[in-house]
Scaffold this motif. Sequence first.
Motif, PDB file in Angstrom:
ATOM      1  N   VAL A  92       0.843  -1.187   0.000  1.00 29.49           N
ATOM      2  CA  VAL A  92       0.000   0.000   0.000  1.00 29.49           C
ATOM      3  C   VAL A  92       0.884   1.244   0.000  1.00 29.49           C
ATOM      4  CG1 VAL A  92      -1.741   1.274   1.302  1.00 29.49           C
ATOM      5  CG2 VAL A  92      -1.822  -1.229   1.209  1.00 29.49           C
ATOM      6  N   THR A  93       0.587   2.187  -0.868  1.00 33.55           N
ATOM      7  CA  THR A  93       1.388   3.403  -0.940  1.00 33.55           C
ATOM      8  C   THR A  93       0.556   4.606  -0.523  1.00 33.55           C
ATOM      9  OG1 THR A  93       0.783   3.811  -3.231  1.00 33.55           O
ATOM     10  CG2 THR A  93       2.738   2.466  -2.856  1.00 33.55           C
ATOM     11  N   GLY A  94       1.232   5.712  -0.349  1.00 32.90           N
ATOM     12  CA  GLY A  94       0.540   6.933   0.012  1.00 32.90           C
ATOM     13  C   GLY A  94       0.483   7.171   1.499  1.00 32.90           C
ATOM     14  N   ASN A  95       0.564   6.111   2.315  1.00 31.09           N
ATOM     15  CA  ASN A  95       0.495   6.260   3.762  1.00 31.09           C
ATOM     16  C   ASN A  95       1.827   6.764   4.286  1.00 31.09           C
ATOM     17  OD1 ASN A  95      -0.080   6.126   6.460  1.00 31.09           O
ATOM     18  ND2 ASN A  95      -0.288   3.895   6.541  1.00 31.09           N
ATOM     19  N   LEU A  96       1.809   7.883   5.023  1.00 30.10           N
ATOM     20  CA  LEU A  96       3.032   8.455   5.573  1.00 30.10           C
ATOM     21  C   LEU A  96       3.441   7.803   6.892  1.00 30.10           C
ATOM     22  CD1 LEU A  96       2.255  12.224   4.858  1.00 30.10           C
ATOM     23  CD2 LEU A  96       3.872  10.759   3.631  1.00 30.10           C
ATOM     24  N   VAL A  97       2.617   6.870   7.405  1.00 29.82           N
ATOM     25  CA  VAL A  97       2.941   6.171   8.649  1.00 29.82           C
ATOM     26  C   VAL A  97       3.616   4.850   8.315  1.00 29.82           C
ATOM     27  CG1 VAL A  97       2.048   5.192  10.795  1.00 29.82           C
ATOM     28  CG2 VAL A  97       0.946   7.201   9.792  1.00 29.82           C
ATOM     29  N   ALA A  98       4.912   4.741   8.594  1.00 28.53           N
ATOM     30  CA  ALA A  98       5.621   3.485   8.369  1.00 28.53           C
ATOM     31  C   ALA A  98       5.027   2.411   9.269  1.00 28.53           C
ATOM     32  CB  ALA A  98       7.112   3.659   8.654  1.00 28.53           C
ATOM     33  N   ASN A  99       4.694   1.260   8.691  1.00 35.62           N
ATOM     34  CA  ASN A  99       4.107   0.118   9.386  1.00 35.62           C
ATOM     35  C   ASN A  99       2.682   0.396   9.844  1.00 35.62           C
ATOM     36  OD1 ASN A  99       4.342  -2.620  10.159  1.00 35.62           O
ATOM     37  ND2 ASN A  99       4.763  -2.059  12.275  1.00 35.62           N
ATOM     38  N   GLY A 100       2.096   1.508   9.411  1.00 37.06           N
ATOM     39  CA  GLY A 100       0.718   1.787   9.785  1.00 37.06           C
ATOM     40  C   GLY A 100      -0.250   0.772   9.228  1.00 37.06           C
TER      41      GLY A 100
ATOM     42  N   PHE B 143      -6.046  -2.188  16.895  1.00 37.00           N
ATOM     43  CA  PHE B 143      -6.087  -1.184  15.832  1.00 37.00           C
ATOM     44  C   PHE B 143      -5.136  -1.585  14.718  1.00 37.00           C
ATOM     45  CE2 PHE B 143      -2.485   0.223  18.299  1.00 37.00           C
ATOM     46  CZ  PHE B 143      -1.613   0.792  17.391  1.00 37.00           C
ATOM     47  N   THR B 144      -5.421  -1.114  13.530  1.00 41.47           N
ATOM     48  CA  THR B 144      -4.557  -1.315  12.370  1.00 41.47           C
ATOM     49  C   THR B 144      -4.930  -0.269  11.332  1.00 41.47           C
ATOM     50  OG1 THR B 144      -3.713  -2.950  10.771  1.00 41.47           O
ATOM     51  CG2 THR B 144      -6.079  -2.963  11.221  1.00 41.47           C
ATOM     52  N   MET B 145      -4.287  -0.332  10.173  1.00 38.34           N
ATOM     53  CA  MET B 145      -4.528   0.639   9.104  1.00 38.34           C
ATOM     54  C   MET B 145      -4.452   2.066   9.639  1.00 38.34           C
ATOM     55  SD  MET B 145      -4.649  -0.997   6.365  1.00 38.34           S
ATOM     56  CE  MET B 145      -4.377  -2.753   6.211  1.00 38.34           C
ATOM     57  N   LEU B 146      -3.438   2.330  10.470  1.00 35.65           N
ATOM     58  CA  LEU B 146      -3.181   3.683  10.962  1.00 35.65           C
ATOM     59  C   LEU B 146      -2.570   4.469   9.810  1.00 35.65           C
ATOM     60  CD1 LEU B 146      -3.141   5.641  13.358  1.00 35.65           C
ATOM     61  CD2 LEU B 146      -0.916   4.698  13.977  1.00 35.65           C
ATOM     62  N   ASP B 147      -3.268   5.462   9.337  1.00 31.67           N
ATOM     63  CA  ASP B 147      -2.941   6.057   8.039  1.00 31.67           C
ATOM     64  C   ASP B 147      -2.985   7.582   8.107  1.00 31.67           C
ATOM     65  OD1 ASP B 147      -3.637   7.075   5.218  1.00 31.67           O
ATOM     66  OD2 ASP B 147      -3.278   4.958   4.810  1.00 31.67           O
ATOM     67  N   ILE B 148      -1.949   8.225   7.578  1.00 27.23           N
ATOM     68  CA  ILE B 148      -1.944   9.673   7.358  1.00 27.23           C
ATOM     69  C   ILE B 148      -1.464   9.906   5.938  1.00 27.23           C
ATOM     70  CG2 ILE B 148      -0.906  11.883   7.989  1.00 27.23           C
ATOM     71  CD1 ILE B 148      -0.678  10.929  10.827  1.00 27.23           C
ATOM     72  N   ARG B 149      -2.193  10.695   5.192  1.00 22.40           N
ATOM     73  CA  ARG B 149      -1.789  10.970   3.809  1.00 22.40           C
ATOM     74  C   ARG B 149      -2.336  12.312   3.353  1.00 22.40           C
ATOM     75  NH1 ARG B 149      -3.307   6.355   0.340  1.00 22.40           N
ATOM     76  NH2 ARG B 149      -3.019   5.150   2.237  1.00 22.40           N
ATOM     77  N   GLU B 150      -1.629  12.927   2.424  1.00 23.46           N
ATOM     78  CA  GLU B 150      -2.162  14.120   1.783  1.00 23.46           C
ATOM     79  C   GLU B 150      -3.371  13.696   0.970  1.00 23.46           C
ATOM     80  OE1 GLU B 150       0.946  15.974  -0.398  1.00 23.46           O
ATOM     81  OE2 GLU B 150       1.910  16.775   1.382  1.00 23.46           O
ATOM     82  N   SER B 151      -4.411  14.523   0.982  1.00 28.07           N
ATOM     83  CA  SER B 151      -5.670  14.060   0.417  1.00 28.07           C
ATOM     84  C   SER B 151      -6.468  15.195  -0.190  1.00 28.07           C
ATOM     85  CB  SER B 151      -6.501  13.393   1.514  1.00 28.07           C
ATOM     86  OG  SER B 151      -7.781  13.034   1.042  1.00 28.07           O
ATOM     87  N   SER B 152      -7.154  14.877  -1.260  1.00 30.47           N
ATOM     88  CA  SER B 152      -8.217  15.745  -1.743  1.00 30.47           C
ATOM     89  C   SER B 152      -9.511  15.076  -1.310  1.00 30.47           C
ATOM     90  CB  SER B 152      -8.128  15.904  -3.264  1.00 30.47           C
ATOM     91  OG  SER B 152      -8.160  14.633  -3.890  1.00 30.47           O
ATOM     92  N   PHE B 153     -10.565  15.173  -2.073  1.00 29.13           N
ATOM     93  CA  PHE B 153     -11.811  14.526  -1.682  1.00 29.13           C
ATOM     94  C   PHE B 153     -11.621  13.018  -1.667  1.00 29.13           C
ATOM     95  CE2 PHE B 153     -15.868  12.588  -2.914  1.00 29.13           C
ATOM     96  CZ  PHE B 153     -16.605  12.934  -1.803  1.00 29.13           C
ATOM     97  N   ASP B 154     -12.140  12.350  -0.649  1.00 30.06           N
ATOM     98  CA  ASP B 154     -11.967  10.917  -0.479  1.00 30.06           C
ATOM     99  C   ASP B 154     -13.185  10.177  -1.031  1.00 30.06           C
ATOM    100  OD1 ASP B 154     -11.475   8.379   0.242  1.00 30.06           O
ATOM    101  OD2 ASP B 154     -11.404   8.717   2.401  1.00 30.06           O
ATOM    102  N   PRO B 155     -13.013   9.447  -2.146  1.00 27.02           N
ATOM    103  CA  PRO B 155     -14.167   8.768  -2.746  1.00 27.02           C
ATOM    104  C   PRO B 155     -14.813   7.745  -1.816  1.00 27.02           C
ATOM    105  CG  PRO B 155     -12.317   8.846  -4.288  1.00 27.02           C
ATOM    106  CD  PRO B 155     -11.800   9.276  -2.951  1.00 27.02           C
TER     107      PRO B 155
END
Length: 568
Positions: free
Chosen positions: A134-142, A418-430
């Motif tokens: 998975v790409t785009g996530n700024l949290v390593a191992n998130g 918990f899992t899928m801890l995710d931070i990313r730059e984003s526009s509208f989220d489909p």
Amino acid sequence: MGFNTVVIKAMIDAGIISAPPAKINTAESMRNFLKAFVDQLAAQDYTPEHDWNGTKLRFTRADGTPGNYVELRGLQGLKGDTGAKGDTGTLTSSALPARTTPINRALDKLVVQRGDGVLEKVNLYQMAGGQPLVTGNLVANGNSEFGDLSNMTPSDPTKLIFDPTQSVPAGGKGAFKYTGLAAFVRTTDLIPVNLLRRHRISMVARTGDANGANYDANARGYFGIICYDADGLEITPPHFAKVSGAAQTTLAVALNPGDTTLTLTSAAGWHTGATAANRGFAWYPYTNALGQLFPDYGYSRNLSSNYPVYWQSNGGTWLSGGIAGNVITLRSPWAGPALAAGTKVANVMEGGTYLYSSALINALVPNAWTLYDAYIQGVNPGNTEDPANMMFRPGTAFIRPIILINYNAPAASTTFYFTMLDIRESSFDPSTLLAANNAFTGLNTFSADQTIKRIIASGTSPSAAAGTGAGSGGTVSILAGSTDMAGTITVNIGTSPPTNQLIATITFSSAFAAAPKGIVISARNNQTGMAIGRFYINAKTASTFTLFSTDVAPAASTTYLLDYIVIA
């Protein structure tokens, strides 16, 4: 640790040749033994566990925790290198050799900046030709891609484990499991952020085990971020938050160590009531360790509360009722540095240590996998924080996600996953277009009643009214052919446009039954100074949406064309 085996073997040869052989060990046997020893020594891996993120290197400490990253500056990264500060060069896929042996542990991700300026983390698997993650996530191992506790720092390390047996609807290799009460988990890494861009934070979480065991119906949680400045120092409210209505003023009289009063040019609005957390001040300007100078009355670490005698727990910097005219009587003689007359000062207030999202703030976490997500956009102008409309704290250069776990739960055996801890730059989220459970019920259909509505290509145009953010003399109009659902906004910026202000109110020709799910704006023209990061949608109702400016105002006397799409 590195070994130059050629040099060591040459030294052994020279030493043995000059020494007389023993009765049993000949020079040849000694030479062969020592060469074999060096070969065995060199074959060992004496390099400590380390992570390389493309520009910086860190090593694992003896206690197993990662150390701080050290940036390799200059073109070669050598000590004394005269390369420009922060010049880390460019790392491309061609610089990484293709792997021919199996990878048994995922490496840390590289932070790369795409051509459009978006920061993105790319796993080294991808650049070396391996299986993509998975790409785009700024949290390593998130995304639990490492299959261990890498980059996770809990308040009690003995109570957090990685559980690979968990099957999570969102995917991944498993989940992180915490057993205990009133704890926190944050990441080890600091995440650099671009304050001009919108960011999405999210996680998938559950209280209790899958079979309902170790579940406490009273367990509450919090989810948000911690903000840090360029020096890696945590930013809390008194570093930026001003008491509402308090004058941003100057010292009328110099303040020296031991003084018992503080004399202001104007004490209008300065807090003299019972709230000790509001009885403190900051002074300006503030310069950080890198030499960055922050704007007056903005971000500052020059605080009266830096001195324990003035902490809110000790009663604040002055007592309730301690202001007479422009003179403030200090609760204790001044313990800070000498401040000259004319020094800029402001009345600041304490507040929450962390920045929480309304998506999960002192709320119950059910015994079912639940998605929590929120958006952060813009920089707080120094007012009270709104968990429903999160903004970065002034001075922010880095962030960390923070999760508070199992608050108010009486059972110490309560588990939290918990899992899928995710931070990313984003526009509208489909993904917000999907039903609440994000489940598919058939080919290319979504469950529940929500569906993606098509864009109507015909109909009546909405109307537009300019706000103060458009500047003096600014106008806003809707391009002919536009509809409620899609079209183009023409923004003619006048003179002296302010920041963080209403640019335009767009009113639909026909109100929707409910507020639209989302509004996407993008830049149409290539006008000089065009930057979509200067505009954002601030509010949506059934009949309107508003366009605001960010901390960087649109350029004066400039025309911007912004395409919009309304998704209802």
